[in-house]
Design an enzyme around this catalytic site. Structure first.
Site, mmCIF file in Angstrom:
data_model
loop_
_atom_site.group_PDB
_atom_site.id
_atom_site.type_symbol
_atom_site.label_atom_id
_atom_site.label_comp_id
_atom_site.label_asym_id
_atom_site.label_seq_id
_atom_site.Cartn_x
_atom_site.Cartn_y
_atom_site.Cartn_z
ATOM 1 N N TRP A 10 46.900 9.769 71.315
ATOM 2 C CA TRP A 10 47.188 8.905 72.469
ATOM 3 C C TRP A 10 45.951 8.177 72.971
ATOM 4 O O TRP A 10 46.038 7.214 73.703
ATOM 5 C CB TRP A 10 47.778 9.721 73.617
ATOM 6 C CG TRP A 10 49.135 10.301 73.374
ATOM 7 C CD1 TRP A 10 49.840 10.306 72.195
ATOM 8 C CD2 TRP A 10 49.958 10.980 74.332
ATOM 9 N NE1 TRP A 10 51.039 10.945 72.377
ATOM 10 C CE2 TRP A 10 51.142 11.369 73.675
ATOM 11 C CE3 TRP A 10 49.808 11.294 75.687
ATOM 12 C CZ2 TRP A 10 52.173 12.053 74.325
ATOM 13 C CZ3 TRP A 10 50.819 11.974 76.333
ATOM 14 C CH2 TRP A 10 51.990 12.346 75.655
ATOM 15 N N LYS A 11 44.768 8.698 72.621
ATOM 16 C CA LYS A 11 43.504 8.149 73.140
ATOM 17 C C LYS A 11 43.523 8.167 74.670
ATOM 18 O O LYS A 11 44.069 9.099 75.245
ATOM 19 C CB LYS A 11 43.260 6.746 72.570
ATOM 20 C CG LYS A 11 43.393 6.729 71.037
ATOM 21 C CD LYS A 11 42.894 5.482 70.402
ATOM 22 C CE LYS A 11 43.046 5.588 68.892
ATOM 23 N NZ LYS A 11 42.469 4.470 68.173
ATOM 24 N N HIS A 94 36.385 11.697 65.817
ATOM 25 C CA HIS A 94 37.041 10.391 65.728
ATOM 26 C C HIS A 94 35.965 9.301 65.770
ATOM 27 O O HIS A 94 34.956 9.446 66.461
ATOM 28 C CB HIS A 94 38.031 10.223 66.880
ATOM 29 C CG HIS A 94 38.887 9.010 66.713
ATOM 30 N ND1 HIS A 94 38.447 7.750 67.025
ATOM 31 C CD2 HIS A 94 40.140 8.861 66.222
ATOM 32 C CE1 HIS A 94 39.397 6.879 66.738
ATOM 33 N NE2 HIS A 94 40.432 7.516 66.247
ATOM 34 N N GLU A 166 40.034 7.595 58.165
ATOM 35 C CA GLU A 166 40.297 6.470 59.057
ATOM 36 C C GLU A 166 39.231 5.393 58.886
ATOM 37 O O GLU A 166 38.164 5.469 59.507
ATOM 38 C CB GLU A 166 40.298 6.955 60.509
ATOM 39 C CG GLU A 166 41.370 7.975 60.814
ATOM 40 C CD GLU A 166 41.805 7.881 62.262
ATOM 41 O OE1 GLU A 166 43.007 7.736 62.497
ATOM 42 O OE2 GLU A 166 40.942 7.931 63.160
ATOM 43 N N SER A 212 45.981 1.733 62.107
ATOM 44 C CA SER A 212 47.104 0.798 62.199
ATOM 45 C C SER A 212 48.304 1.214 61.349
ATOM 46 O O SER A 212 49.025 0.358 60.837
ATOM 47 C CB SER A 212 46.665 -0.623 61.862
ATOM 48 O OG SER A 212 45.637 -1.044 62.748
ATOM 49 N N GLY A 233 47.515 6.008 66.216
ATOM 50 C CA GLY A 233 47.109 5.633 67.566
ATOM 51 C C GLY A 233 48.204 4.852 68.265
ATOM 52 O O GLY A 233 49.159 5.417 68.801
ATOM 53 N N GLY A 234 48.098 3.535 68.214
ATOM 54 C CA GLY A 234 49.017 2.648 68.943
ATOM 55 C C GLY A 234 50.488 2.990 68.771
ATOM 56 O O GLY A 234 51.240 3.058 69.752
HETATM 57 P P1 PGA Z 1 45.577 3.062 65.434
HETATM 58 O O1 PGA Z 1 44.582 4.305 65.713
HETATM 59 O O2 PGA Z 1 46.792 3.643 64.786
HETATM 60 O O3 PGA Z 1 45.865 2.485 66.797
HETATM 61 O O4 PGA Z 1 44.849 2.131 64.552
HETATM 62 C C1 PGA Z 1 44.444 5.323 64.777
HETATM 63 C C2 PGA Z 1 43.391 6.271 65.243
HETATM 64 O O5 PGA Z 1 42.375 5.815 65.779
HETATM 65 O O6 PGA Z 1 43.530 7.495 65.104
#
Ligand code: PGA
Length: 250
Positions: A10-11, A94, A166, A212, A233-234
């Protein structure tokens, strides 16, 4: 290969007050999932997340931890605190933490060891920048990151770690690595792991792709031999999108 794990990161998104309902939503949307489903949330959301995930298949993770047991470390959170809350997973190293918060391969190693000692499952992130990819040193760099992260960790523990590949240039940019690019590096990581430990260990370790990954591209990425899941993430912030990714992993 390894057990399939789809983990949301979720960040710094979502409020504690939104967390309970959202985790319930994720649990409902991914009901019957054949892979492990994890939501990694900000520290302040963890208690609500654990409460919501109770009696469901969803597991909860933190996004960081400190490597010391306790003491004068203002603002930090220990492994014992996470375990006490009922957290199962923790993201370590991360790229955003490496980039903005001075995380190094050494602190990643210390945190990974501490998480394992306390029974948390570490999700250790590695990945190259665009400059490094263009310089042709991706695999050399990843090898260093992996070797340093696992320094001093025995095979029995190492197998419990989830490795997330990543590429930094693909995170939050909408620019996904092609399935071939992602597969190539994940396969390389498995080879490094086999050299460090054994072929059987390498076959059992979970290697995720992150950057992504979304409802539209997950199936193609997850179909690759050495990609055993995703760190999302998103797309983890919308339960419907996240559920499509979870379905693609089975
Ligand atoms: P993202 O992030 O899917 O928004 O690119 C992935 C992550 O940073 O773990």
């Amino acid at each position: 290969m390894g057990k399939y794990i789809i983990a949301g990161n979720w960040k710094m998104n979502k409020l504690p007050s939104e967390t309970y309902d959202f985790v319930k939503e994720v649990a409902a949307a991914t009901e019957g999932a054949k892979c492990e489903v994890v939501c990694c949330t900000p520290y302040v959301c963890l208690a609500e997340a654990v409460k919501a995930a109770k009696d469901t298949h969803v597991k909860i993770g933190a996004e960081n931890l400190h490597f010391e047991d306790k003491g004068a470390f203002t603002g930090e959170v220990s492994a014992d605190m996470l375990v006490d809350l009922g957290v199962d997973y923790v993201i370590i190293g991360h790229s955003e933490r490496r980039q903005y918060f001075a995380e190094t391969d050494e602190t990643v190693n210390l945190k990974t060891k501490k998480a394992l000692e306390k029974g948390l499952i570490p999700i250790v992130c590695v990945g190259e920048s665009l400059e490094e990819r263009e310089a042709g040193i991706t695999m050399d760099l990843i090898a260093i990151q992996v070797k340093k992260a696992f320094a001093g960790i025995e095979a029995a523990d190492a197998k419990k770690v989830v490795i997330a590949y990543e590429p930094i240039w693909a995170i939050g940019t909408g620019k996904t690595a092609t399935a071939e690019q992602a597969q190539e590096v994940c396969e390389g990581i498995r080879k490094i792991f086999a050299e460090l430990y054994c072929d059987k260990c390498a076959a059992e370790v979970t290697i995720q792709y992150g950057g992504s990954m979304n409802a539209g591209n997950a199936a193609e990425l997850l179909a690759k031999n050495d990609i055993d899941g995703g760190l999302i993430g998103g797309a983890s912030l919308k339960s419907a999108d996240f559920a499509v990714i979870v379905k693609a992993a089975q």
